[in-house]
Design a protein around this motif. Structure first.
Motif, PDB file in Angstrom:
ATOM      1  N   GLN A  98      72.293  57.358  53.858  1.00 19.24           N
ATOM      2  CA  GLN A  98      73.243  56.625  53.104  1.00 19.24           C
ATOM      3  C   GLN A  98      72.668  54.991  53.057  1.00 19.24           C
ATOM      4  O   GLN A  98      72.658  54.352  52.031  1.00 19.24           O
ATOM      5  CB  GLN A  98      74.601  56.619  53.109  1.00 19.24           C
ATOM      6  N   LEU A  99      72.737  54.559  54.500  1.00 18.41           N
ATOM      7  CA  LEU A  99      72.388  53.108  54.460  1.00 18.41           C
ATOM      8  C   LEU A  99      70.812  52.937  53.989  1.00 18.41           C
ATOM      9  O   LEU A  99      70.463  51.880  53.506  1.00 18.41           O
ATOM     10  CB  LEU A  99      72.140  52.788  56.173  1.00 18.41           C
ATOM     11  N   LEU A 100      69.987  53.830  54.389  1.00 20.39           N
ATOM     12  CA  LEU A 100      68.381  53.932  53.968  1.00 20.39           C
ATOM     13  C   LEU A 100      68.191  53.701  52.427  1.00 20.39           C
ATOM     14  O   LEU A 100      67.574  52.929  51.767  1.00 20.39           O
ATOM     15  CB  LEU A 100      67.594  54.757  54.560  1.00 20.39           C
ATOM     16  N   ASP A 101      69.106  54.375  51.623  1.00 18.54           N
ATOM     17  CA  ASP A 101      69.051  54.459  50.277  1.00 18.54           C
ATOM     18  C   ASP A 101      69.433  53.137  49.728  1.00 18.54           C
ATOM     19  O   ASP A 101      69.132  52.811  48.845  1.00 18.54           O
ATOM     20  CB  ASP A 101      70.181  55.773  49.819  1.00 18.54           C
ATOM     21  N   GLN A 102      70.479  52.511  50.186  1.00 15.08           N
ATOM     22  CA  GLN A 102      71.043  51.187  49.851  1.00 15.08           C
ATOM     23  C   GLN A 102      69.942  50.235  50.019  1.00 15.08           C
ATOM     24  O   GLN A 102      69.535  49.297  49.362  1.00 15.08           O
ATOM     25  CB  GLN A 102      72.237  50.850  50.505  1.00 15.08           C
ATOM     26  N   VAL A 103      69.375  50.195  51.283  1.00 16.02           N
ATOM     27  CA  VAL A 103      68.155  49.224  51.664  1.00 16.02           C
ATOM     28  C   VAL A 103      67.073  49.427  50.850  1.00 16.02           C
ATOM     29  O   VAL A 103      66.494  48.403  50.284  1.00 16.02           O
ATOM     30  CB  VAL A 103      67.714  49.491  53.205  1.00 16.02           C
ATOM     31  N   ARG A 104      66.656  50.704  50.495  1.00 11.30           N
ATOM     32  CA  ARG A 104      65.648  50.969  49.297  1.00 11.30           C
ATOM     33  C   ARG A 104      65.858  50.156  47.917  1.00 11.30           C
ATOM     34  O   ARG A 104      64.863  49.896  47.515  1.00 11.30           O
ATOM     35  CB  ARG A 104      65.336  52.446  49.294  1.00 11.30           C
ATOM     36  N   ARG A 105      67.265  50.410  47.568  1.00 16.61           N
ATOM     37  CA  ARG A 105      67.578  49.658  46.220  1.00 16.61           C
ATOM     38  C   ARG A 105      67.356  48.262  46.631  1.00 16.61           C
ATOM     39  O   ARG A 105      67.129  47.440  45.433  1.00 16.61           O
ATOM     40  CB  ARG A 105      68.967  50.114  46.199  1.00 16.61           C
ATOM     41  N   ARG A 106      67.738  47.555  47.633  1.00 15.87           N
ATOM     42  CA  ARG A 106      67.650  46.055  47.558  1.00 15.87           C
ATOM     43  C   ARG A 106      66.968  45.743  49.148  1.00 15.87           C
ATOM     44  O   ARG A 106      67.595  45.225  49.780  1.00 15.87           O
ATOM     45  CB  ARG A 106      69.044  45.543  47.635  1.00 15.87           C
ATOM     46  N   PRO A 107      65.575  46.037  48.977  1.00 19.23           N
ATOM     47  CA  PRO A 107      65.099  45.835  50.399  1.00 19.23           C
ATOM     48  C   PRO A 107      64.747  44.280  50.777  1.00 19.23           C
ATOM     49  O   PRO A 107      64.677  43.958  51.943  1.00 19.23           O
ATOM     50  CB  PRO A 107      63.858  46.418  50.188  1.00 19.23           C
ATOM     51  N   GLN A 108      64.868  43.475  49.713  1.00 17.06           N
ATOM     52  CA  GLN A 108      65.002  42.018  50.004  1.00 17.06           C
ATOM     53  C   GLN A 108      66.156  41.749  50.774  1.00 17.06           C
ATOM     54  O   GLN A 108      66.225  40.650  51.213  1.00 17.06           O
ATOM     55  CB  GLN A 108      64.911  41.281  48.671  1.00 17.06           C
ATOM     56  N   GLU A 109      67.264  42.388  50.880  1.00 15.19           N
ATOM     57  CA  GLU A 109      68.404  41.942  51.514  1.00 15.19           C
ATOM     58  C   GLU A 109      68.453  42.531  52.956  1.00 15.19           C
ATOM     59  O   GLU A 109      69.355  41.850  53.569  1.00 15.19           O
ATOM     60  CB  GLU A 109      69.716  42.852  50.688  1.00 15.19           C
ATOM     61  N   TRP A 110      67.720  43.135  53.582  1.00 21.73           N
ATOM     62  CA  TRP A 110      67.425  43.442  54.714  1.00 21.73           C
ATOM     63  C   TRP A 110      66.662  42.794  55.497  1.00 21.73           C
ATOM     64  O   TRP A 110      65.406  42.399  54.960  1.00 21.73           O
ATOM     65  CB  TRP A 110      67.136  45.117  54.714  1.00 21.73           C
ATOM     66  N   ILE A 111      66.991  42.272  56.958  1.00 21.12           N
ATOM     67  CA  ILE A 111      66.101  41.768  57.488  1.00 21.12           C
ATOM     68  C   ILE A 111      65.042  42.805  58.286  1.00 21.12           C
ATOM     69  O   ILE A 111      65.322  43.546  59.151  1.00 21.12           O
ATOM     70  CB  ILE A 111      66.808  41.018  59.044  1.00 21.12           C
ATOM     71  N   LEU A 112      63.817  42.589  57.413  1.00 19.42           N
ATOM     72  CA  LEU A 112      62.731  43.560  57.796  1.00 19.42           C
ATOM     73  C   LEU A 112      62.019  43.182  58.885  1.00 19.42           C
ATOM     74  O   LEU A 112      60.844  44.062  59.198  1.00 19.42           O
ATOM     75  CB  LEU A 112      61.862  43.836  56.396  1.00 19.42           C
ATOM     76  N   TRP A 113      62.168  42.440  59.665  1.00 25.60           N
ATOM     77  CA  TRP A 113      61.344  42.087  60.893  1.00 25.60           C
ATOM     78  C   TRP A 113      62.357  42.194  62.073  1.00 25.60           C
ATOM     79  O   TRP A 113      63.480  42.158  62.123  1.00 25.60           O
ATOM     80  CB  TRP A 113      60.871  40.455  60.831  1.00 25.60           C
ATOM     81  N   GLY A 114      61.612  42.253  63.105  1.00 23.23           N
ATOM     82  CA  GLY A 114      62.451  42.235  64.565  1.00 23.23           C
ATOM     83  C   GLY A 114      62.778  43.498  64.890  1.00 23.23           C
ATOM     84  O   GLY A 114      63.754  43.608  65.773  1.00 23.23           O
TER      85      GLY A 114
END
Length: 264
Positions: free
Chosen positions: A239-255
């Motif tokens: 469920q979390l990954l589904d939300q991140v896929r919808r709004r990837p710009q909101e996730w800290i995609l580094w580190g």
């Protein structure tokens, strides 16, 4: 005082719009000097969304900068207003759990306005327990607990604290995705392998608590908090990954330190 600690204090005292602008510029500048992080953002976006965009790091940093500026202002009038106007969206089954005040363990990630989540539920009258790690920076170790430890929120620094306060808290957790406390394990979901902290899932299982995913983000100037359905580790992470896929710009995609991989 470190540069990060100084920036946090400086952004906190600035007017809202100026604070957001400064934080965005600082994050973009930071990523500009971190080629490894820019590569990681591109790689994780490809793994997660099957999309290649070498300049996505700019949009990612732009959104994260705004979110960091807002979270740095926790406890100020402008942030209290955001919390007061927050809209909480729940799965029907989860809403029933909250209404019955059954114990819930919540799992989040470094997505959107994650530091606002405990405050939103505390404002609604729930007693919250948040397991926190020690900050390496002296200034952050003084400022961050003050931002987090408000209203009905208990900051838990040791696992013994968790066991002692279980009966007194309705909600435990808000665990983020790359904490190393309590060990980590790999979960396979949707063709991906993702590394997650074990502590929340172990806590929920041992104490027969319900585990749910939760995330919050700014939408049209309003804080939206979404609580998913309860489930086992794989379902919650999905469920979390589904939300991140919808709004990837909101996730800290580094580190993430290799915490996200394609399944073989």
């Amino acid at each position: 005082m470190s540069v990060l600690g100084f920036a946090l204090l400086f952004v906190r005292v600035l007017p809202a719009e100026l604070a957001v602008t400064l934080a965005r510029c600082l994050v973009i500048l930071y990523l500009l000097f971190r080629r490894d992080y820019r590569r990681e953002i591109t790689r994780n976006l490809l793994i997660l969304c099957n999309r290649k965009d070498s300049f996505f790091w700019i949009r990612n940093g732009w959104n994260v900068g705004r979110n960091l500026a807002l979270m740095a202002g926790i406890g100020t009038r402008r942030c209290d207003q955001l919390i007061d106007r927050a809209e909480v969206r729940c799965d029907n089954s989860t809403r029933c759990l909250l209404e019955q005040e059954l114990q819930i363990a919540m799992f989040s990630c470094h997505f959107g306005l994650w530091e606002f989540l405990p405050l939103v539920f505390a404002r609604a009258g729930y007693t919250i327990g948040v397991l926190t790690g020690k900050q390496g920076d002296r200034t952050l170790s003084q400022v961050v607990p003050r931002l987090r430890g408000q209203r009905n929120i208990r900051l838990l620094s040791h696992y013994d604290d968790v066991w002692r306060c279980l009966r007194g808290c309705t909600i435990i957790g808000f665990l983020v995705d790359n904490t190393r406390r309590g060990g980590q394990s790999w979960i396979s979901v949707d063709g991906l392998h993702i590394r997650v902290p074990q502590v929340g899932f172990r806590l929920a299982k041992q104490n027969q608590m319900f585990m749910v995913p939760v995330w919050g983000f700014l939408e049209r100037g309003r804080l939206r908090v979404c609580v998913g359905r309860s489930g086992e580790g794989t379902d919650v992470v999905a469920q979390l990954l589904d939300q991140v896929r919808r709004r990837p710009q909101e996730w800290i995609l580094w580190g993430k330190n290799g915490a996200l991989e394609r399944a073989a």
